[in-house]
Enzyme design. Structure first.
Site, PDB file in Angstrom:
ATOM      1  N   CYS A  53       0.640  -1.200   0.096  1.00 22.13           N
ATOM      2  CA  CYS A  53      -0.062   0.001  -0.193  1.00 22.13           C
ATOM      3  C   CYS A  53       0.821   1.124   0.199  1.00 22.13           C
ATOM      4  O   CYS A  53       1.885   1.136   0.070  1.00 22.13           O
ATOM      5  CB  CYS A  53      -0.941   0.004   1.400  1.00 22.13           C
ATOM      6  N   CYS A 148       2.991   6.055   8.622  1.00 23.90           N
ATOM      7  CA  CYS A 148       1.966   6.211   7.431  1.00 23.90           C
ATOM      8  C   CYS A 148       0.945   7.667   7.769  1.00 23.90           C
ATOM      9  O   CYS A 148       0.624   7.669   8.790  1.00 23.90           O
ATOM     10  CB  CYS A 148       1.189   5.059   7.238  1.00 23.90           C
ATOM     11  N   HIS A 176      -0.791  -3.878  19.446  1.00 22.92           N
ATOM     12  CA  HIS A 176      -0.187  -3.626  18.269  1.00 22.92           C
ATOM     13  C   HIS A 176       0.722  -2.391  18.119  1.00 22.92           C
ATOM     14  O   HIS A 176      -0.056  -1.316  18.857  1.00 22.92           O
ATOM     15  CB  HIS A 176      -1.430  -3.487  17.251  1.00 22.92           C
ATOM     16  N   GLU A 178       0.832   0.003  15.888  1.00 28.53           N
ATOM     17  CA  GLU A 178      -0.024   1.399  15.732  1.00 28.53           C
ATOM     18  C   GLU A 178      -1.167   1.673  16.946  1.00 28.53           C
ATOM     19  O   GLU A 178      -1.138   2.945  17.198  1.00 28.53           O
ATOM     20  CB  GLU A 178      -0.661   1.120  14.363  1.00 28.53           C
ATOM     21  N   THR A 244      -6.074   1.361  11.779  1.00 25.88           N
ATOM     22  CA  THR A 244      -6.467   1.514  10.295  1.00 25.88           C
ATOM     23  C   THR A 244      -6.562   0.130   9.791  1.00 25.88           C
ATOM     24  O   THR A 244      -7.142   0.050   8.524  1.00 25.88           O
ATOM     25  CB  THR A 244      -5.251   2.154   9.601  1.00 25.88           C
ATOM     26  N   CYS A 285      -8.115   2.608   6.937  1.00 27.03           N
ATOM     27  CA  CYS A 285      -7.310   3.343   5.837  1.00 27.03           C
ATOM     28  C   CYS A 285      -7.845   2.816   4.298  1.00 27.03           C
ATOM     29  O   CYS A 285      -8.481   1.746   4.262  1.00 27.03           O
ATOM     30  CB  CYS A 285      -5.878   2.969   5.849  1.00 27.03           C
ATOM     31  N   SER A 315      -2.031  -7.584  11.050  1.00 26.99           N
ATOM     32  CA  SER A 315      -3.323  -7.190  11.270  1.00 26.99           C
ATOM     33  C   SER A 315      -4.278  -7.356  10.083  1.00 26.99           C
ATOM     34  O   SER A 315      -5.037  -8.282   9.964  1.00 26.99           O
ATOM     35  CB  SER A 315      -3.552  -5.913  11.972  1.00 26.99           C
ATOM     36  N   ASN A 316      -3.818  -6.544   9.115  1.00 30.66           N
ATOM     37  CA  ASN A 316      -4.597  -6.473   7.822  1.00 30.66           C
ATOM     38  C   ASN A 316      -4.752  -7.799   7.262  1.00 30.66           C
ATOM     39  O   ASN A 316      -5.775  -8.275   6.524  1.00 30.66           O
ATOM     40  CB  ASN A 316      -4.338  -5.465   6.970  1.00 30.66           C
ATOM     41  N   SER A 377       1.302  -5.781   3.446  1.00 33.49           N
ATOM     42  CA  SER A 377       2.767  -5.406   3.636  1.00 33.49           C
ATOM     43  C   SER A 377       3.619  -6.411   2.967  1.00 33.49           C
ATOM     44  O   SER A 377       4.573  -6.939   3.134  1.00 33.49           O
ATOM     45  CB  SER A 377       3.021  -5.412   5.149  1.00 33.49           C
TER      46      SER A 377
END
Ligand code: SF4
Length: 408
Positions: A53, A148, A176, A178, A244, A285, A315-316, A377
């Site tokens: 991304c 980011c 996490h 973030e 996000t 995001c 996570s994503n 990622s």
């Protein structure tokens, strides 16, 4: 969107041109249909959106620039730059050292750092406390800051909510990187508490309604609330922001649920809701939304199995795995190395939180249909490796060159 200068070994001669072909044909991103790569004896359905991304490419560009601009200096990353083992390994092989692990445990003591060292801030951002620590040592935390912009947007949203005297509820994974960074920035301006899922949101509601007392709040939400948080005082006016990369439907469910709790608790008419619940959109995001929507579109197509590539702590990526495994056998792997042979695959089980080995993961029938995607990622080169490894098990399959002709 801006393009970034990232090492070519992360790109792929198969996957990158296909993505570019789809992007050019659908600049407004309205077509979420998967790309079909039909090799005859095996068909791959590849998600419309996946892989690096904006934030990840930005981080990679800055990190490799930090290496090339600082020959002879020690270069540190606060922790993993992104959750991808190949990228982190390559940076380590170039001499980059990690100061902390992904849970925030110190690997290299602050006392060993000097003002001559270079420290790269990862894409997840970092806490206000760590920024202060670096400046106390004499290191500029902003020189190679890969945070980011979409994470910074969450911090800004939390600050805006705080300015209007709402407390901030962060929907995210408490450990996490973030979420730790967002929590740290948010608590500068407003009382803040992290909820990890709907179950915790429902528990939080019992403190909004007064059914549970403060003492149990401090136990139940240990390490998830800001200093001085008073559940009787600080849950009267709330707003929600998210990590996000959460699952969009979970995040929406939690925000809607907490809003209804406030409406019920304070008997609010529609024009009074803002008095107790900040009316904001989620802070997921664009990549999280695109990748999840593309996965839903992928799952509309019948298939024998799905392969999702990415770091096991991503996570994503784990949310894409959750979506796929609700529909069909799904294998979550970091790279083609996990495909041991035609009948054996080593993959991560999200529920057992460990790698397991599965036999006969490929169907006997021909043609086999395989859904393929990866997290934000994961380099295109990894997806190519997986595709070509599986393809090697199918005698008589069309060649990659032949199939790529369809994308010119
Ligand atoms: S997944 Fe989203 S927030 Fe995370 S680095 Fe990528 S664009 Fe930024």
């Amino acid at each position: 969107m801006k393009t970034f200068d990232i090492p070519s070994f992360y790109r792929s001669g198969i996957i990158t041109p296909i993505k570019e072909f789809r992007r050019k044909a659908d600049k407004l991103k309205r077509d979420f249909k998967p790309t079909v790569l039909d090799f005859g004896s095996v068909r791959f359905l590849i998600a419309r959106h996946f892989g690096f991304c904006y934030g990840v490419e930005n981080a990679i560009e800055i990190a490799y620039r930090a290496i090339s601009e600082n020959e002879g200096k020690r270069i540190f990353l606060l922790s993993e730059m992104i959750h991808n083992p190949d990228v982190n390994r390559d940076l380590q092989q170039r001499g980059v050292q990690f100061i902390m692990d992904t849970k925030g445990n110190q690997i290299i003591p602050w006392a060993q750092l000097t003002p001559d060292d270079v420290v790269v801030v990862p894409a997840f951002g970092t806490t206000v406390e760590i920024q202060a620590q670096l400046s106390a040592i004499g290191i500029d935390a902003y020189q190679y800051d890969t945070t980011c912009p979409f994470v910074e947007k969450v911090w800004n949203r939390a600050a805006q909510i705080g300015e209007k005297n709402y407390s901030v509820i962060v929907h995210g994974k408490p450990m996490h990187e973030e979420t730790r960074a967002t929590f740290s920035h948010s608590q500068q301006g407003s009382p803040t508490v992290v909820v990890k899922n709907m179950e915790q949101a429902q528990r939080l509601a019992t403190y909004i309604t007064g059914e549970s007392n403060a003492e149990s709040f401090y136990k139940e939400f240990a390490d998830q609330y800001s200093e001085g948080f008073d559940p009787a005082r600080d849950l009267r006016r709330i707003g929600v922001v998210n990590q996000t990369t959460m699952l969009a439907s979970d995040t929406q469910g939690i925000a809607d649920y907490l809003k209804q709790v406030m409406i019920h608790q304070y008997q609010l008419a529609p024009n009074e809701v803002d008095d107790h619940f900040a009316n904001t959109r989620d802070t997921l995001c664009y990549a999280t939304n695109d990748n999840q929507d593309a996965t839903y579109a992928l799952l509309n197509h019948p298939a024998d199995l799905a392969i999702v590539a990415g770091g096991y702590n991503s996570s994503n990526t784990s949310h894409l795995v959750e979506l796929c495994e609700s529909k069909l056998p799904t294998y979550f792997i970091t790279s083609a190395d996990k495909i041991l042979d035609k009948s054996l695959i080593r993959h991560f089980d999200l529920h057992q939180k460990q790698e397991v080995t599965t036999e006969n993961y490929l169907p006997e029938k021909v043609p086999a249909t395989i859904l393929l995607t990866c997290g934000a990622s994961c380099p295109d080169a990894i997806v190519e490796g997986i595709l070509t490894r599986i393809l090697s098990f199918y005698d008589g399959a069309r060649s990659v060159k032949e199939v790529l002709e369809d994308f010119k």
